[in-house]
Design an enzyme around this catalytic site. Structure first.
Site, PDB file in Angstrom:
ATOM      1  N   GLU A 119      30.633  78.640 -58.822  1.00 30.09           N
ATOM      2  CA  GLU A 119      30.115  77.304 -59.131  1.00 30.09           C
ATOM      3  C   GLU A 119      30.233  76.350 -57.943  1.00 30.09           C
ATOM      4  OE1 GLU A 119      31.394  73.827 -62.247  1.00 30.09           O
ATOM      5  OE2 GLU A 119      31.350  75.881 -62.988  1.00 30.09           O
ATOM      6  N   ASP A 120      31.326  76.470 -57.161  1.00 26.79           N
ATOM      7  CA  ASP A 120      31.625  75.458 -56.144  1.00 26.79           C
ATOM      8  C   ASP A 120      31.518  75.936 -54.700  1.00 26.79           C
ATOM      9  OD1 ASP A 120      32.158  73.719 -58.212  1.00 26.79           O
ATOM     10  OD2 ASP A 120      34.310  74.068 -58.190  1.00 26.79           O
TER      11      ASP A 120
END
Length: 772
Positions: A119-120
Site C-alpha cells: 500500500e505504501d
C-alpha cells in the site's frame, strides 16, 4: 539494513564560518547518535517479537520472519509516522500484538510485518508472491486498501471493509491482523491531528470494536472502546480512570476479604484454580452511568471476581458447577443474575458461568467461573478457538456458525458494499448513529439525528440551503431520522433558507444554533425594512420616533422585542394602518394616566409628592392607594421574595421577583425603569404560588394532599391536576399563600405525606423557582 532520514542544516544568522562549522558538526553528531539509538530500539523491538513468537516457531519459520523484517525495514526506511518515529516500529508492534495478544503464529507475523509495503511502498503483490509465496500474497492483498475513485453511492470504507471480510472465505487471519493494526493505531493516536483522531476513533467504535467482540476478542474489544472514549470525550475518560485509581486500594482489600473463605473451600475440594479480581473497562462503566443516569459512585459492579479452573475438557462443566456451588454456599446469589454460557456458549464462542452474589459488606459482586481453555478463548477469541478446534464434542461451534453466516452474506453479490455493512451492523446497538457521506467519509451523530442535522454537520451553508436528501439513493424529507450505515447526499437550492419549523427537525446543538442565527439575521434584515415603513407612518402622524414611542409600539402589538415587531411589519403580519389605532389608544391612556410615572425618576417625584416625604422605595401592601402597581404573572411574587418594580409603558408598575426569568433582560436593558420595592410588614393579601409534587402513587394519596392543604393549613387552592404513570405520580398545584414563610410551611407539610418524594415551587414556565 539501512535506516536513514533526510538531513537539514541549521545556520545561525550572523555566525562566523567557524561557528557554522561547529553547529553543523554538532548537528551531524546528534543525528548519528539518534540514528544509532533508533537502530538499537528497532532491534530491541524485533528481538522482543522473536521471544514472544518462539513457542510457535518450527523449522525455517525464524528465517522467514527475519526475511520479512529485512524487507519491511528496507521498504519503509525513509518513512516516519506522525509522531516522528521510524515507520518500521508500527509493523513490528502489529506483529507483536498478533502473537502475544491474539495468539497467532508465524504466517501472521510475516504478513503483519509486510502489511503496509504494497500500500505504501513500491513493492507489489507480485513481488510478495515471488519472494514469500501465494498464501502470504493473498493475506496481504486482503490487508491492502482499495485505491482509486469510487462511483456515486459507494463508500471507500465500506468497500475496504467488505474486501477485508471477503477473506473469511479463505483466511480469517486477515481480519485478526487488521484488528491488531487498528489497535496499534489507536494506541498511538495522540500524534494525529484532532480531526483525524475523531475520524479514526469513530470508525473504530462503529466497525472494529463490534468486529473484535464478534470474534471473541474481549481484551482487544475493551481496549478499543476505552481508546475511543479517550479521544472522543477525554474529560469523561479521565474522570472515570481517576476514580478507578482512587478506589484501587479499597477494592484490593475488599477482593482479598471476599475470596479468603472461597480459597479454603476450593482447596478442600482439590480443584486446581486461580482467583483474580479485575475492574470493569472504563467504557463499560461509562455506558452503565449513561444508560442508568447514575454517577460513578452508584455503579455497584465496578469489578468482577474470576475463578479459573485447570481441568480436562471432559470435566469442565461439572468442575464449574462445583465451584459455583462453593460460591453460593457462602454468599447468597441473585437468582435473576445467573448466566449459563457453558451449556449454551455465545455466538462468538464465549463460555463462562456468571452469577452475582451479596457480599458480607452488603455489596453485590459479579463472579465469573470458567476453565483455562474458556478463559483463553474469552480473551484471545478466534485464534484460541482455532487452537482448540479438535477438542471433542465440537467446542465453540457457535463461532464457526457465525463465520458461515458472514460468508453467506458475502456470497450475495447483488448487494452493494453499503448494504453489506448495513446488514453486518444490523444486530449491533449504538448510542450514536454512524453514517456515510457520498465520498465514504464516516460521520458520527447523536441518535435520532435527522437529514437536517447531517447537513449542518457537513457545513452551515449546506444546512441552510438544504431542501431534501437522498439516503441510499432514495429521496427523503428533511425530518428523516438517520440509521446506522445510511449514506446521505444532501440536495440544496440557492432559494432555500431556514425557517422556524426547522427547529422541530433537529437534535444537534450545532444545527439548532445555526438555524437560530440564520433566523435572527433574517429578522434583522426584515426589521430594517419594517423600520422604514413605521418611520413613514409616524411622520404622517406627526410623532417623534423616541425610545418611549418604540417601546409603546412593541407593547401595544404584544411583541417581546422591537426586532420582532418591525420584522412582522415588513412581512405584513402587522398592518401599518393599525399604528393609527395605537396612537388613538395612547392618547386615551395618556389622558387617563396624567401624572403617572414614566420612569424611575418620575416615579420618585410622584411618590414623594403623594406621601409628603422624600422616598424612592415602593412599599408593597402600603402604597396601593398612592401608586398603581400589579404583580407580574411571569414569576408570581409573594411576600418574602426578593423583588423589584418595573415601570411599564401602558400597564403601570409591575412587581417582579429578582429571580424572575425576565429579570435579566429588564434589569440590564431598561435600568431607568427599575424602582426599589419591598414588602410592607402589614401585607396580608393572598398570592398565587405554583407547586409541583412528585412521588409514588397509592390509594388515598390525593385525598391526603388536599386534606393537608385545605384542612390542616387552611390554604385555598386555585387549581390542581394529577397524573400517574407506572406507579409514579406528578401533581401541579396553584395555591394562595400570604408569604414565603407560609409557602415554605406548606411545602414542608406536603413533603411529610407518605409517598411524596419531592415538592418544588416553579415559575410560570414550569422551571424550578429559586429562593424557596
Amino acid at each position: 539494513m539501512v535506516w536513514d532520514r533526510p538531513l537539514g542544516s541549521r545556520q545561525k544568522a550572523g555566525a562566523s564560518g567557524l561557528d557554522r562549522l561547529v553547529i553543523i558538526s554538532l548537528f551531524w553528531i546528534m543525528t548519528e547518535i539518534d540514528k544509532e539509538e533508533e537502530k538499537k530500539q528497532i532491534l530491541r523491538r524485533y528481538r522482543r517479537l522473536l521471544r514472544h513468537a518462539k513457542p510457535f516457531l518450527k523449522d525455517d519459520d525464524a528465517k522467514l520472519i527475519r526475511k520479512a523484517f529485512n524487507v519491511a525495514a528496507e521498504a519503509h526506511r525513509h518513512m516516519r509516522r506522525k509522531s516522528g518515529e521510524p515507520y518500521i516500529y508500527h509493523p513490528i508492534e502489529v506483529a507483536d500484538i498478533c502473537v502475544s495478544e491474539i495468539g497467532l503464529g508465524p504466517t501472521s507475523i510475516v504478513c503483519a510485518l509486510l502489511h503496509d509495503v504494497v500500500e505504501d511502498t513500491e513493492w507489489t503483490l507480485e513481488d510478495i508472491e515471488r519472494e514469500f509465496g501465494r498464501k502470504y500474497a493473498r493475506i496481504i492483498d486482503g490487508l491492502t486498501k482499495i485505491s482509486g475513485v469510487f462511483e456515486q453511492g459507494t463508500s471507500a470504507q465500506a468497500e475496504n471493509f467488505r474486501k477485508m471480510l471477503l477473506t473469511l472465505s479463505d483466511d480469517v487471519r486477515v481480519i485478526l491482523i487488521k484488528l491488531a493494526d487498528r489497535l496499534h493505531n489507536m494506541r498511538t493516536l495522540q500524534s494525529m491531528p484532532r480531526n483525524k483522531q475523531l475520524k479514526i476513533a469513530s470508525e473504530t467504535i462503529y466497525l472494529y470494536a463490534p468486529l473484535a467482540h464478534r470474534l471473541g476478542l474481549y481484551a482487544i474489544k475493551s481496549e478499543l472502546e476505552d481508546l475511543h472514549l479517550k479521544y472522543s470525550d477525554y474529560t469523561t475518560y479521565r474522570g472515570i480512570a481517576d476514580k478507578i485509581n482512587e478506589t484501587k486500594t479499597a477494592r484490593a482489600n475488599f477482593i482479598r476479604s471476599f475470596i479468603k473463605p472461597l480459597q479454603k473451600e476450593l482447596n478442600d475440594s482439590k480443584l486446581n484454580y486461580e482467583i483474580k479480581g479485575r475492574p470493569k473497562s472504563i467504557h463499560s462503566i461509562w455506558n452503565k452511568m449513561k444508560k442508568q443516569n447514575i454517577p460513578f459512585e452508584e455503579v455497584y459492579d465496578l469489578f468482577a471476581i474470576r475463578i479459573i479452573l485447570d481441568v480436562p475438557f471432559e470435566l469442565e462443566k461439572s468442575a464449574c458447577w462445583r465451584a459455583y456451588s462453593i460460591v453460593t454456599d457462602y454468599y447468597s446469589p441473585n437468582p435473576d443474575r445467573l448466566r449459563d454460557w457453558i451449556s449454551t456458549p455465545k455466538g462468538n464462542g464465549y463460555e463462562s458461568l456468571h452469577t452475582t452474589v451479596m457480599s458480607r459488606q452488603g455489596k453485590w459482586v459479579e463472579v465469573q467461573i470458567r476453565t483455562r481453555r474458556m478463559d483463553e478463548i474469552a480473551e484471545k477469541g478466534y485464534a484460541a478457538h482455532w487452537k482448540y478446534k479438535e477438542t471433542p464434542k465440537g467446542a465453540n461451534s457457535g463461532l464457526e456458525q457465525w463465520i458461515s453466516r458472514v460468508r453467506g452474506m458475502l456470497e450475495q453479490t447483488e448487494k452493494t458494499a453499503m448494504e453489506f455493512v448495513d446488514d453486518f451492523k444490523s444486530n449491533l446497538v449504538n448510542e450514536e448513529v454512524f453514517v456515510f457521506t457520498p465520498k465514504g467519509e464516516l460521520r458520527p451523530l447523536p441518535k435520532h439525528s435527522t437529514v437536517l442535522d447531517f447537513a449542518f454537520d457537513i457545513h452551515t451553508e449546506v444546512g441552510a440551503r438544504c431542501i431534501g436528501a437522498k439516503v441510499n439513493q432514495k429521496l427523503v424529507p428533511l425530518n428523516y431520522k438517520l440509521r446506522n450505515g445510511d449514506q446521505i447526499e444532501i440536495i440544496t437550492s440557492v432559494k432555500q433558507k431556514p425557517n422556524e419549523g426547522w427547529l422541530n427537525y433537529v437534535v444537534t446543538s450545532k444545527a439548532r444554533h445555526k438555524i437560530k442565527d440564520s433566523l435572527h439575521e433574517e429578522k434583522k434584515r426584515l426589521a430594517s425594512d419594517g423600520k422604514e415603513i413605521v418611520l413613514r407612518k409616524l411622520k404622517q402622524m406627526k410623532l417623534e420616533p423616541t425610545n418611549e414611542i418604540w417601546v409603546s409600539l412593541r407593547d401595544h402589538f404584544g411583541e417581546k422585542t422591537q426586532t420582532d415587531f418591525l420584522s412582522k411589519v415588513a412581512l405584513g403580519k402587522i398592518d401599518p394602518k393599525d399604528i393609527k389605532k395605537f396612537q388613538e389608544r395612547r392618547e386615551r391612556v395618556t389622558k387617563k394616566r396624567t401624572g403617572r410615572a414614566s420612569d424611575a425618576k418620575s416615579f420618585e417625584k410622584a411618590l414623594t409628592k403623594e406621601k409628603g416625604e422624600k422616598t424612592n422605595e415602593l412599599l408593597i401592601g402600603e402604597d396601593m392607594d398612592v401608586v398603581d402597581y400589579n404583580f407580574a404573572k411571569c414569576c408570581q411574587p409573594i411576600p418574602g421574595d426578593d423583588i423589584f418594580g418595573f415601570v411599564t409603558v401602558s400597564e403601570g408598575i409591575k412587581i417582579h421577583r429578582t429571580s424572575c426569568p425576565n429579570a435579566v433582560e429588564l434589569l440590564s436593558n431598561h435600568g431607568h425603569r427599575v424602582i426599589k420595592a419591598r414588602w410592607a410588614s402589614a401585607a396580608s393579601n393572598d398570592f398565587v404560588a405554583d407547586l409541583v409534587v412528585i412521588g409514588t402513587d397509592r390509594v388515598g394519596l390525593i385525598n391526603d394532599v388536599t386534606k393537608t392543604i385545605s384542612e390542616d393549613l387552611q390554604v385555598n387552592m386555585r387549581s390542581m391536576s394529577f397524573s400517574s404513570d407506572s406507579g409514579i405520580f406528578e401533581g401541579s398545584l396553584q395555591v394562595y399563600v400570604h408569604s414565603l414563610k407560609h409557602l415554605n410551611t406548606l411545602i414542608k407539610a406536603l413533603k411529610s405525606i407518605q409517598g411524596v418524594i419531592k415538592v418544588k415551587r416553579v415559575d410560570s414556565k414550569g422551571n424550578m423557582a429559586t429562593g424557596s
